[in-house]
Design a protein around this motif. Sequence first.
Motif, PDB file in Angstrom:
ATOM      1  N   ALA A 286      22.810  53.482  34.017  1.00  0.00           N
ATOM      2  CA  ALA A 286      22.587  52.502  35.074  1.00  0.00           C
ATOM      3  C   ALA A 286      23.788  51.703  35.315  1.00  0.00           C
ATOM      4  CB  ALA A 286      21.215  51.688  34.536  1.00  0.00           C
ATOM      5  N   TYR A 287      24.528  51.249  34.289  1.00  0.00           N
ATOM      6  CA  TYR A 287      25.572  50.326  34.357  1.00  0.00           C
ATOM      7  C   TYR A 287      26.760  51.209  35.252  1.00  0.00           C
ATOM      8  CZ  TYR A 287      29.070  46.642  32.902  1.00  0.00           C
ATOM      9  OH  TYR A 287      29.935  45.731  32.628  1.00  0.00           O
ATOM     10  N   ALA A 288      26.936  52.436  34.856  1.00  0.00           N
ATOM     11  CA  ALA A 288      28.081  53.430  35.434  1.00  0.00           C
ATOM     12  C   ALA A 288      27.545  53.244  36.985  1.00  0.00           C
ATOM     13  CB  ALA A 288      28.289  54.617  35.105  1.00  0.00           C
ATOM     14  N   ASN A 289      26.313  53.554  37.211  1.00  0.00           N
ATOM     15  CA  ASN A 289      25.958  53.710  38.647  1.00  0.00           C
ATOM     16  C   ASN A 289      26.194  52.723  39.384  1.00  0.00           C
ATOM     17  OD1 ASN A 289      25.275  56.404  38.191  1.00  0.00           O
ATOM     18  ND2 ASN A 289      22.982  55.856  37.879  1.00  0.00           N
ATOM     19  N   TRP A 290      25.766  51.330  38.889  1.00  0.00           N
ATOM     20  CA  TRP A 290      26.047  50.272  39.734  1.00  0.00           C
ATOM     21  C   TRP A 290      27.419  50.001  39.866  1.00  0.00           C
ATOM     22  CZ3 TRP A 290      28.593  45.985  37.494  1.00  0.00           C
ATOM     23  CH2 TRP A 290      28.778  44.998  38.340  1.00  0.00           C
ATOM     24  N   PHE A 291      28.200  50.084  38.886  1.00  0.00           N
ATOM     25  CA  PHE A 291      29.613  49.723  38.923  1.00  0.00           C
ATOM     26  C   PHE A 291      30.371  50.603  40.242  1.00  0.00           C
ATOM     27  CE2 PHE A 291      34.031  49.248  38.126  1.00  0.00           C
ATOM     28  CZ  PHE A 291      34.149  48.075  37.229  1.00  0.00           C
ATOM     29  N   GLU A 292      30.058  51.956  40.269  1.00  0.00           N
ATOM     30  CA  GLU A 292      30.767  53.016  41.268  1.00  0.00           C
ATOM     31  C   GLU A 292      30.101  52.419  42.513  1.00  0.00           C
ATOM     32  OE1 GLU A 292      32.963  55.046  40.394  1.00  0.00           O
ATOM     33  OE2 GLU A 292      32.850  54.979  38.538  1.00  0.00           O
ATOM     34  N   GLN A 293      28.818  52.370  42.741  1.00  0.00           N
ATOM     35  CA  GLN A 293      28.151  51.660  44.170  1.00  0.00           C
ATOM     36  C   GLN A 293      29.200  50.609  44.233  1.00  0.00           C
ATOM     37  OE1 GLN A 293      24.146  51.486  43.462  1.00  0.00           O
ATOM     38  NE2 GLN A 293      23.897  53.824  42.983  1.00  0.00           N
ATOM     39  N   SER A 294      29.062  49.581  43.670  1.00  0.00           N
ATOM     40  CA  SER A 294      29.742  48.231  43.872  1.00  0.00           C
ATOM     41  C   SER A 294      31.212  48.408  44.612  1.00  0.00           C
ATOM     42  CB  SER A 294      29.867  47.251  42.759  1.00  0.00           C
ATOM     43  OG  SER A 294      28.435  46.962  42.463  1.00  0.00           O
ATOM     44  N   VAL A 295      31.973  49.276  43.568  1.00  0.00           N
ATOM     45  CA  VAL A 295      33.323  49.524  43.972  1.00  0.00           C
ATOM     46  C   VAL A 295      33.427  50.006  45.357  1.00  0.00           C
ATOM     47  CG1 VAL A 295      35.458  50.541  43.649  1.00  0.00           C
ATOM     48  CG2 VAL A 295      34.269  49.554  41.802  1.00  0.00           C
ATOM     49  N   GLN A 296      32.485  51.117  45.741  1.00  0.00           N
ATOM     50  CA  GLN A 296      32.577  51.589  47.007  1.00  0.00           C
ATOM     51  C   GLN A 296      32.117  50.628  48.138  1.00  0.00           C
ATOM     52  OE1 GLN A 296      33.610  54.670  47.318  1.00  0.00           O
ATOM     53  NE2 GLN A 296      33.962  54.860  45.256  1.00  0.00           N
ATOM     54  N   GLN A 297      31.189  49.768  47.986  1.00  0.00           N
ATOM     55  CA  GLN A 297      30.847  48.875  48.848  1.00  0.00           C
ATOM     56  C   GLN A 297      32.040  47.949  49.051  1.00  0.00           C
ATOM     57  OE1 GLN A 297      27.349  47.116  46.964  1.00  0.00           O
ATOM     58  NE2 GLN A 297      25.833  48.432  48.271  1.00  0.00           N
ATOM     59  N   LEU A 298      32.685  47.404  47.927  1.00  0.00           N
ATOM     60  CA  LEU A 298      33.915  46.924  48.325  1.00  0.00           C
ATOM     61  C   LEU A 298      35.020  47.252  48.934  1.00  0.00           C
ATOM     62  CD1 LEU A 298      33.947  45.026  44.519  1.00  0.00           C
ATOM     63  CD2 LEU A 298      33.207  43.760  46.721  1.00  0.00           C
ATOM     64  N   GLY A 299      35.228  48.570  48.713  1.00  0.00           N
ATOM     65  CA  GLY A 299      36.290  49.441  49.116  1.00  0.00           C
ATOM     66  C   GLY A 299      37.610  49.387  48.361  1.00  0.00           C
ATOM     67  N   GLY A 300      37.157  49.186  47.192  1.00  0.00           N
ATOM     68  CA  GLY A 300      38.243  48.969  46.213  1.00  0.00           C
ATOM     69  C   GLY A 300      37.989  47.996  45.088  1.00  0.00           C
ATOM     70  N   LEU A 301      38.912  47.766  44.200  1.00  0.00           N
ATOM     71  CA  LEU A 301      38.768  46.751  43.245  1.00  0.00           C
ATOM     72  C   LEU A 301      40.149  46.243  42.784  1.00  0.00           C
ATOM     73  CD1 LEU A 301      36.638  45.202  41.490  1.00  0.00           C
ATOM     74  CD2 LEU A 301      37.172  47.146  39.466  1.00  0.00           C
ATOM     75  N   ASP A 302      40.389  44.843  42.996  1.00  0.00           N
ATOM     76  CA  ASP A 302      41.415  44.155  42.443  1.00  0.00           C
ATOM     77  C   ASP A 302      41.233  43.505  41.322  1.00  0.00           C
ATOM     78  OD1 ASP A 302      42.913  44.870  44.893  1.00  0.00           O
ATOM     79  OD2 ASP A 302      41.466  43.572  45.919  1.00  0.00           O
ATOM     80  N   ILE A 303      40.115  42.883  41.021  1.00  0.00           N
ATOM     81  CA  ILE A 303      39.782  41.809  39.907  1.00  0.00           C
ATOM     82  C   ILE A 303      38.610  42.461  39.316  1.00  0.00           C
ATOM     83  CG2 ILE A 303      39.456  39.676  39.241  1.00  0.00           C
ATOM     84  CD1 ILE A 303      41.267  38.951  41.898  1.00  0.00           C
ATOM     85  N   LEU A 304      38.494  42.370  37.711  1.00  0.00           N
ATOM     86  CA  LEU A 304      37.581  42.734  36.930  1.00  0.00           C
ATOM     87  C   LEU A 304      37.361  41.425  35.975  1.00  0.00           C
ATOM     88  CD1 LEU A 304      35.055  44.186  35.622  1.00  0.00           C
ATOM     89  CD2 LEU A 304      36.751  45.177  33.947  1.00  0.00           C
ATOM     90  N   VAL A 305      36.257  40.706  36.195  1.00  0.00           N
ATOM     91  CA  VAL A 305      36.139  39.380  35.274  1.00  0.00           C
ATOM     92  C   VAL A 305      34.809  39.960  34.361  1.00  0.00           C
ATOM     93  CG1 VAL A 305      35.032  37.115  34.989  1.00  0.00           C
ATOM     94  CG2 VAL A 305      36.683  37.755  36.906  1.00  0.00           C
ATOM     95  N   SER A 306      34.990  40.390  33.148  1.00  0.00           N
ATOM     96  CA  SER A 306      34.038  40.821  32.436  1.00  0.00           C
ATOM     97  C   SER A 306      33.507  39.514  31.496  1.00  0.00           C
ATOM     98  CB  SER A 306      34.433  41.976  31.367  1.00  0.00           C
ATOM     99  OG  SER A 306      33.639  42.492  30.799  1.00  0.00           O
ATOM    100  N   ASN A 307      32.475  39.285  31.941  1.00  0.00           N
ATOM    101  CA  ASN A 307      31.711  37.967  31.170  1.00  0.00           C
ATOM    102  C   ASN A 307      30.254  37.996  30.494  1.00  0.00           C
ATOM    103  OD1 ASN A 307      31.242  34.975  31.418  1.00  0.00           O
ATOM    104  ND2 ASN A 307      29.581  35.732  32.766  1.00  0.00           N
ATOM    105  N   VAL A 308      29.707  39.341  30.703  1.00  0.00           N
ATOM    106  CA  VAL A 308      28.301  39.381  30.044  1.00  0.00           C
ATOM    107  C   VAL A 308      28.109  39.138  28.821  1.00  0.00           C
ATOM    108  CG1 VAL A 308      26.498  40.975  29.592  1.00  0.00           C
ATOM    109  CG2 VAL A 308      27.428  40.915  31.854  1.00  0.00           C
TER     110      VAL A 308
END
Length: 255
Positions: free
Chosen positions: A70-92
């Motif tokens: 579920a985490y991987a699916n959300w992550f991949e979908q989010s990057v696609q929506q953003l059109g890429g990724l520049d910053i990861l803030v890992s906070n959980v």
Amino acid sequence: MNLNLNGKRAIVTGGSRGIGKAVIDNFVAENMQVATCARGLASLEKSLTEWNKAGTCVTGQSVDVTDEQAYANWFEQSVQQLGGLDILVSNVTTRIESKGIERWKDTFEVDLLQHIRATELALPYLKKGNQPAIVYVASIASVMTANMPSEVEYGTMKAALVSYATQLANQLGQFNIRVNLVSPGPIHHEQGFWEMVKQKQPDLYQRACAVSVFNRMGTPTEVANAITFLSSPAASNITAVNLRVDGGAIKTVNY
């Protein structure tokens, strides 16, 4: 100071409240595109409504970060929506209710492994990102030998996270990816752990306040400001740093 964050794309895990929400508030103010996740749906929806009413570009989904698929699916979908990724803030993080060996296993999942999982998912995109950066939220519990009984496992995993992140910074320099950590001291926020302590154990709350030279708890915004700076191109020559945001709670000389 211009942080040069305008238009950058970020994933902030655990963004519905506390430090994560304060980070997203800062990123929104910098006109960034942000995706977030949180376990609690109600608080996430409340925050998303607030951001979207302001006309900002923040997306979010309720996800259990220990559910690998579920985490991987959300992550991949989010990057696609953003059109890429520049910053990861890992906070959980979360408060673990289990006991004994199960508590160690659950804390390992939440306070170490999910950070590594997020990193592995992010790296292919960060290597193609614009001035990419990773910031992990650790804790001063990682260096304390007198943690509360409920934080023994937590402090151990945060210490492992600091080690992991600083080694990663050395490995990823060749890709111009900066890796840093922020280690908060006790932080008071609405519906947070220390608010509960203040209500139920005021003496313990006051003792925790007293570890700061300012004799108070920190705020999510104070931590978020440090994270925002370390995420930005303004910190372009800073990597492998564990920045304590603790009001001077840890009494050591840092060379």
